[in-house]
Design a protein around this motif. Structure first.
Motif, PDB file in Angstrom:
ATOM      1  N   LEU A  18       0.827  -1.208   0.000  1.00  0.00           N
ATOM      2  CA  LEU A  18       0.000   0.000   0.000  1.00  0.00           C
ATOM      3  C   LEU A  18       0.857   1.252   0.000  1.00  0.00           C
ATOM      4  O   LEU A  18       0.554   2.227  -0.697  1.00  0.00           O
ATOM      5  CB  LEU A  18      -0.926   0.004   1.228  1.00  0.00           C
ATOM      6  N   ASP A  37      11.687   2.819   4.139  1.00  0.00           N
ATOM      7  CA  ASP A  37      11.379   1.391   4.308  1.00  0.00           C
ATOM      8  C   ASP A  37      12.608   0.659   4.818  1.00  0.00           C
ATOM      9  O   ASP A  37      13.719   1.197   4.785  1.00  0.00           O
ATOM     10  CB  ASP A  37      10.901   0.770   2.977  1.00  0.00           C
ATOM     11  N   ASP A  62      14.441   1.887   9.924  1.00  0.00           N
ATOM     12  CA  ASP A  62      13.475   1.098  10.694  1.00  0.00           C
ATOM     13  C   ASP A  62      12.639   2.096  11.504  1.00  0.00           C
ATOM     14  O   ASP A  62      13.184   2.829  12.343  1.00  0.00           O
ATOM     15  CB  ASP A  62      14.267   0.150  11.617  1.00  0.00           C
ATOM     16  N   VAL A  63      11.336   2.106  11.274  1.00  0.00           N
ATOM     17  CA  VAL A  63      10.492   3.114  11.949  1.00  0.00           C
ATOM     18  C   VAL A  63      10.399   2.907  13.454  1.00  0.00           C
ATOM     19  O   VAL A  63       9.900   3.772  14.173  1.00  0.00           O
ATOM     20  CB  VAL A  63       9.055   3.175  11.352  1.00  0.00           C
ATOM     21  N   ALA A  89       2.665   4.158   6.639  1.00  0.00           N
ATOM     22  CA  ALA A  89       1.992   2.933   6.164  1.00  0.00           C
ATOM     23  C   ALA A  89       2.757   1.655   6.514  1.00  0.00           C
ATOM     24  O   ALA A  89       2.246   0.571   6.249  1.00  0.00           O
ATOM     25  CB  ALA A  89       1.771   3.012   4.651  1.00  0.00           C
ATOM     26  N   TYR A 157      -2.541  -7.572  16.099  1.00  0.00           N
ATOM     27  CA  TYR A 157      -2.778  -6.658  14.971  1.00  0.00           C
ATOM     28  C   TYR A 157      -4.051  -5.841  15.199  1.00  0.00           C
ATOM     29  O   TYR A 157      -4.068  -4.621  14.999  1.00  0.00           O
ATOM     30  CB  TYR A 157      -2.890  -7.493  13.689  1.00  0.00           C
ATOM     31  N   LYS A 161      -4.460  -1.785  15.455  1.00  0.00           N
ATOM     32  CA  LYS A 161      -5.226  -0.958  14.508  1.00  0.00           C
ATOM     33  C   LYS A 161      -6.312  -0.132  15.218  1.00  0.00           C
ATOM     34  O   LYS A 161      -6.661   0.952  14.753  1.00  0.00           O
ATOM     35  CB  LYS A 161      -5.804  -1.844  13.398  1.00  0.00           C
ATOM     36  N   GLY A 188     -10.038  -2.583   3.597  1.00  0.00           N
ATOM     37  CA  GLY A 188     -10.483  -3.965   3.791  1.00  0.00           C
ATOM     38  C   GLY A 188      -9.407  -4.898   3.282  1.00  0.00           C
ATOM     39  O   GLY A 188      -8.215  -4.644   3.504  1.00  0.00           O
ATOM     40  N   ILE A 190      -6.944  -6.105   0.823  1.00  0.00           N
ATOM     41  CA  ILE A 190      -6.281  -5.542  -0.355  1.00  0.00           C
ATOM     42  C   ILE A 190      -5.097  -6.433  -0.730  1.00  0.00           C
ATOM     43  O   ILE A 190      -4.293  -6.791   0.140  1.00  0.00           O
ATOM     44  CB  ILE A 190      -5.745  -4.106  -0.061  1.00  0.00           C
ATOM     45  N   THR A 192      -1.799  -7.536  -1.333  1.00  0.00           N
ATOM     46  CA  THR A 192      -0.408  -7.118  -1.128  1.00  0.00           C
ATOM     47  C   THR A 192       0.358  -8.325  -0.595  1.00  0.00           C
ATOM     48  O   THR A 192      -0.242  -9.358  -0.303  1.00  0.00           O
ATOM     49  CB  THR A 192      -0.286  -5.994  -0.071  1.00  0.00           C
TER      50      THR A 192
HETATM   51  P1  NAD Z   1       3.311  -5.112   3.027  1.00  0.00           P
HETATM   52  O1  NAD Z   1       3.895  -6.160   3.920  1.00  0.00           O
HETATM   53  O2  NAD Z   1       3.035  -5.462   1.607  1.00  0.00           O
HETATM   54  O3  NAD Z   1       4.205  -3.795   3.059  1.00  0.00           O
HETATM   55  C1  NAD Z   1       4.601  -3.239   4.301  1.00  0.00           C
HETATM   56  C2  NAD Z   1       5.891  -2.480   4.110  1.00  0.00           C
HETATM   57  O4  NAD Z   1       6.269  -1.959   5.398  1.00  0.00           O
HETATM   58  C3  NAD Z   1       7.058  -3.363   3.610  1.00  0.00           C
HETATM   59  O5  NAD Z   1       7.713  -2.753   2.522  1.00  0.00           O
HETATM   60  C4  NAD Z   1       7.960  -3.482   4.832  1.00  0.00           C
HETATM   61  O6  NAD Z   1       9.344  -3.614   4.505  1.00  0.00           O
HETATM   62  C5  NAD Z   1       7.665  -2.156   5.555  1.00  0.00           C
HETATM   63  N1  NAD Z   1       8.011  -2.242   6.969  1.00  0.00           N
HETATM   64  C6  NAD Z   1       7.656  -3.212   7.855  1.00  0.00           C
HETATM   65  N2  NAD Z   1       8.232  -2.981   9.048  1.00  0.00           N
HETATM   66  C7  NAD Z   1       8.953  -1.822   8.919  1.00  0.00           C
HETATM   67  C8  NAD Z   1       9.780  -1.081   9.807  1.00  0.00           C
HETATM   68  N3  NAD Z   1       9.993  -1.480  11.076  1.00  0.00           N
HETATM   69  N4  NAD Z   1      10.376   0.045   9.343  1.00  0.00           N
HETATM   70  C9  NAD Z   1      10.200   0.446   8.058  1.00  0.00           C
HETATM   71  N5  NAD Z   1       9.431  -0.226   7.172  1.00  0.00           N
HETATM   72  C10 NAD Z   1       8.825  -1.357   7.604  1.00  0.00           C
HETATM   73  O7  NAD Z   1       1.967  -4.644   3.769  1.00  0.00           O
HETATM   74  P2  NAD Z   1       0.722  -3.819   3.194  1.00  0.00           P
HETATM   75  O8  NAD Z   1      -0.385  -4.782   2.986  1.00  0.00           O
HETATM   76  O9  NAD Z   1       1.135  -2.910   2.097  1.00  0.00           O
HETATM   77  O10 NAD Z   1       0.364  -2.977   4.502  1.00  0.00           O
HETATM   78  C11 NAD Z   1       0.622  -1.580   4.602  1.00  0.00           C
HETATM   79  C12 NAD Z   1      -0.238  -1.013   5.724  1.00  0.00           C
HETATM   80  O11 NAD Z   1      -1.614  -1.192   5.387  1.00  0.00           O
HETATM   81  C13 NAD Z   1      -0.036  -1.729   7.054  1.00  0.00           C
HETATM   82  O12 NAD Z   1      -0.119  -0.783   8.107  1.00  0.00           O
HETATM   83  C14 NAD Z   1      -1.202  -2.683   7.109  1.00  0.00           C
HETATM   84  O13 NAD Z   1      -1.538  -3.002   8.431  1.00  0.00           O
HETATM   85  C15 NAD Z   1      -2.276  -1.854   6.446  1.00  0.00           C
HETATM   86  N6  NAD Z   1      -3.399  -2.631   5.911  1.00  0.00           N
HETATM   87  C16 NAD Z   1      -3.240  -3.555   4.934  1.00  0.00           C
HETATM   88  C17 NAD Z   1      -4.350  -4.260   4.467  1.00  0.00           C
HETATM   89  C18 NAD Z   1      -4.256  -5.296   3.365  1.00  0.00           C
HETATM   90  O14 NAD Z   1      -5.254  -5.985   3.095  1.00  0.00           O
HETATM   91  N7  NAD Z   1      -3.138  -5.451   2.688  1.00  0.00           N
HETATM   92  C19 NAD Z   1      -5.618  -3.995   5.006  1.00  0.00           C
HETATM   93  C20 NAD Z   1      -5.747  -3.045   6.009  1.00  0.00           C
HETATM   94  C21 NAD Z   1      -4.625  -2.362   6.456  1.00  0.00           C
END
Ligand code: NAD
Length: 251
Positions: A18, A37, A62-63, A89, A157, A161, A188, A190, A192
């Protein structure tokens, strides 16, 4: 009104998923992107940002590491001259029954999903406040931040959230005087890597996810970008402290 041209937006988790889609969508609309990232190399897809024009840079950090994150956001403010928007994100998920969640599951999830978000927003908001120009923050909660998604087993998780939405409510009130708006979106299911990892660990989840919303399918990350553009732009100048579900009609 929906313009984000020339705004500088910090996106954590910006290398993929995302975060990358938000970065690309904003870059296509004329914004400059500072993506943070963990990944050493964000991959060739990151080159798509430079094809949009504008200025885009990738920062490895690292965040959850305050010192590293602070130095990174200081560098971004120096490199770009200002920070106008922030999308924290970066996130992780652990799918294990509650009684089997380890202390590490809880600590790791809270560290990235809550503390990482808190610190990123605090550091970016400090820059926005010092500039005096204000800005917009768009946090990422989830449908898991609204209700139990059982039979998914994602208790840490879910707690993280809900916490994101609580944080948004509180700091929107505190930051309004600095002309900084703070909202969240709740996606919802998505497509990824994160969702893929959950579906691979438990293949029955795919059917569950697809039947979980009115549209009977998984969402694409591009389908969230319109809401993010709206919240990042002057189209939403009277909107703060709110959460917006983008979930195909899940709840
Ligand atoms: P993803 O795993 O595809 O991408 C997450 C990214 O965050 C990765 O590139 C990872 O390297 C980076 N990351 C993780 N820990 C980190 C850290 N400590 N420091 C820096 N970077 C870090 O996940 P996504 O599905 O793209 O999720 C992104 C956000 O959206 C998250 O907060 C997730 O909870 C939220 N979300 C995702 C969905 C879904 O269905 N995919 C739904 C609701 C919410």
């Amino acid at each position: 009104k929906f313009l984000v041209k020339d705004k500088v937006v910090v996106v954590t988790g910006g290398a993929r998923g995302l975060g990358f889609s938000f970065a690309l969508g904003l870059a296509q609309a004329g914004a400059n992107i500072a993506a943070i990232d963990l990944d050493v190399a964000p991959g060739p897809h990151f080159e798509r940002l430079s094809q949009c024009g504008g200025k885009h840079r990738y920062y490895r950090a690292d965040v959850t590491n305050y010192e590293v994150l602070k130095a990174t956001i200081d560098s971004i403010a120096r490199d770009f001259g200002s920070i106008d928007g922030c999308i924290p994100a970066a996130g992780i998920i652990r799918d294990r029954p509650f009684l089997q969640h380890t202390p590490e599951d809880l600590i790791d999830t809270m560290n990235v999903n809550v503390i990482g978000v808190f610190l990123t927003v605090q550091l970016c908001a400090a820059k926005m406040s010092a500039q005096g120009t204000g800005g917009s923050v768009v946090c990422i909660s989830s449908t898991a931040g609204h209700r139990s998604l059982f039979p998914q087993t994602i208790s840490a998780y879910t707690a993280s959230k809900y916490a994101v939405r609580g944080l948004v409510k509180q700091i929107a009130s505190e930051l309004a005087q600095h002309k900084i708006r703070v909202n969240s979106i709740s996606p919802g299911v998505i497509k990824t890597d994160m969702l893929e990892s959950v579906m691979q660990a438990n293949p029955t989840r795919r059917k569950l996810f697809e039947s979980s919303n009115a549209m009977q399918r998984l969402g694409n990350s591009e389908e969230l970008v319109g809401m993010v553009l709206c919240l990042m732009s002057d189209a939403s100048t009277f909107t703060t402290g709110q959460d917006f579900l983008v979930d195909g009609g899940q709840i």
